[in-house]
Enzyme design. Sequence first.
Site, short mmCIF file in Angstrom:
data_model
loop_
_atom_site.label_atom_id
_atom_site.label_comp_id
_atom_site.label_asym_id
_atom_site.label_seq_id
_atom_site.Cartn_x
_atom_site.Cartn_y
_atom_site.Cartn_z
CG ASN A 101 16.67 -5.75 34.50
OD1 ASN A 101 16.46 -6.82 33.93
ND2 ASN A 101 15.69 -4.94 34.87
CG HIS A 151 8.94 -0.67 28.25
ND1 HIS A 151 8.97 0.51 28.96
CD2 HIS A 151 7.63 -0.97 28.05
CE1 HIS A 151 7.73 0.92 29.16
NE2 HIS A 151 6.90 0.05 28.62
CB THR A 175 15.21 4.78 17.87
OG1 THR A 175 13.95 4.38 18.39
CG2 THR A 175 15.82 3.64 17.09
N GLY A 210 18.51 -1.62 40.42
CA GLY A 210 19.59 -2.39 39.80
C GLY A 210 19.37 -3.90 39.75
NE ARG A 269 18.72 12.94 33.13
CZ ARG A 269 18.41 14.18 33.50
NH1 ARG A 269 17.70 14.39 34.58
NH2 ARG A 269 18.82 15.20 32.78
CB ILE A 270 14.44 11.17 27.92
CG1 ILE A 270 13.23 10.44 28.52
CG2 ILE A 270 14.33 11.27 26.40
CD1 ILE A 270 11.91 11.06 28.21
C1 GRF Z 1 12.59 -2.47 35.02
O1 GRF Z 1 11.26 -2.77 35.24
C2 GRF Z 1 12.83 -2.15 33.58
O2 GRF Z 1 11.95 -2.82 32.72
C3 GRF Z 1 12.54 -0.66 33.51
O3 GRF Z 1 13.04 -0.15 34.72
C4 GRF Z 1 13.02 -1.18 35.71
C5 GRF Z 1 14.40 -1.26 36.25
O4 GRF Z 1 14.50 -2.13 37.35
N1 GRF Z 1 13.16 -0.08 32.36
P1 GRF Z 1 15.89 -2.47 38.00
O5 GRF Z 1 16.53 -1.15 38.44
O6 GRF Z 1 16.73 -3.17 36.97
O7 GRF Z 1 15.57 -3.33 39.18
#
Ligand code: GRF
Length: 214
Positions: A14, A105, A137, A12, A87-88
């Site tokens: 981000n 990403h 997408t 978490g 999850r996709i």
């Molecule tokens: C990040 O590296 C993001 O690019 C990828 O999953 C990771 C998530 O990290 N999609 P966090 O859970 O936000 O620390």
Amino acid sequence: MDGVIVLISGRGSNLKAIYNTNLKNIIKCVISNRDDAPGLQFAKDNNLNTEVIVSSKFNSREEFEKQLALIIDKYNPKLIVLAGFMRILSATFIHKYAGKIINIHPSLLPAFPGAHAAQLAINAKVKVSGATVHFVTEEVDAGSIIAQGIVQVNSTDSVNELADRILEVEHIIYPFVIKKILLNKISINKEQAVIEKEPEDEKNLGKHFYSIFY
Ligand code: GRF
């Protein structure tokens, strides 16, 4: 400003960056598909609305997504932010929320999609890598690119060192893009996302201003 739903599965960081970048009031709910996700604890500690839908307890993806959609629709968000959501999502789900789901990403897409992006960048001996924010997408890690931030790749980098350097960029560009979308400052022209530049962008983005606008 309208709100967002943040979907997480793990750490978490981000989510924290979004929360800490003056955007805490726009987080309508944090949904985790794991009850042990550290990001979920962060959300609870900071009094955000939280919901847990343990994906492993569902017999099918369809049933899981039905439940997920029920919760999302309750909050009627402008945007669904995938932040380490592992999850996709099915085509049906993505179509239901077409143009409203974004992901980040840890590579400069279309290079190194999928898991292990930092490892793949090191293996390929690239000189720069970074992070990409894109619309979601049906195809994994495809979808229109909204913004990219760049980092240097050093010949001595371990996977963790590179992943950490990329993560710092993620924490700058993801909140930036979310805010722009909520302010209607992003449009799509022939499948290309165009960000409207504003005077404070340079200050907010620091050196990443140049990878986004030039
Ligand atoms: C990040 O590296 C993001 O690019 C990828 O999953 C990771 C998530 O990290 N999609 P966090 O859970 O936000 O620390």
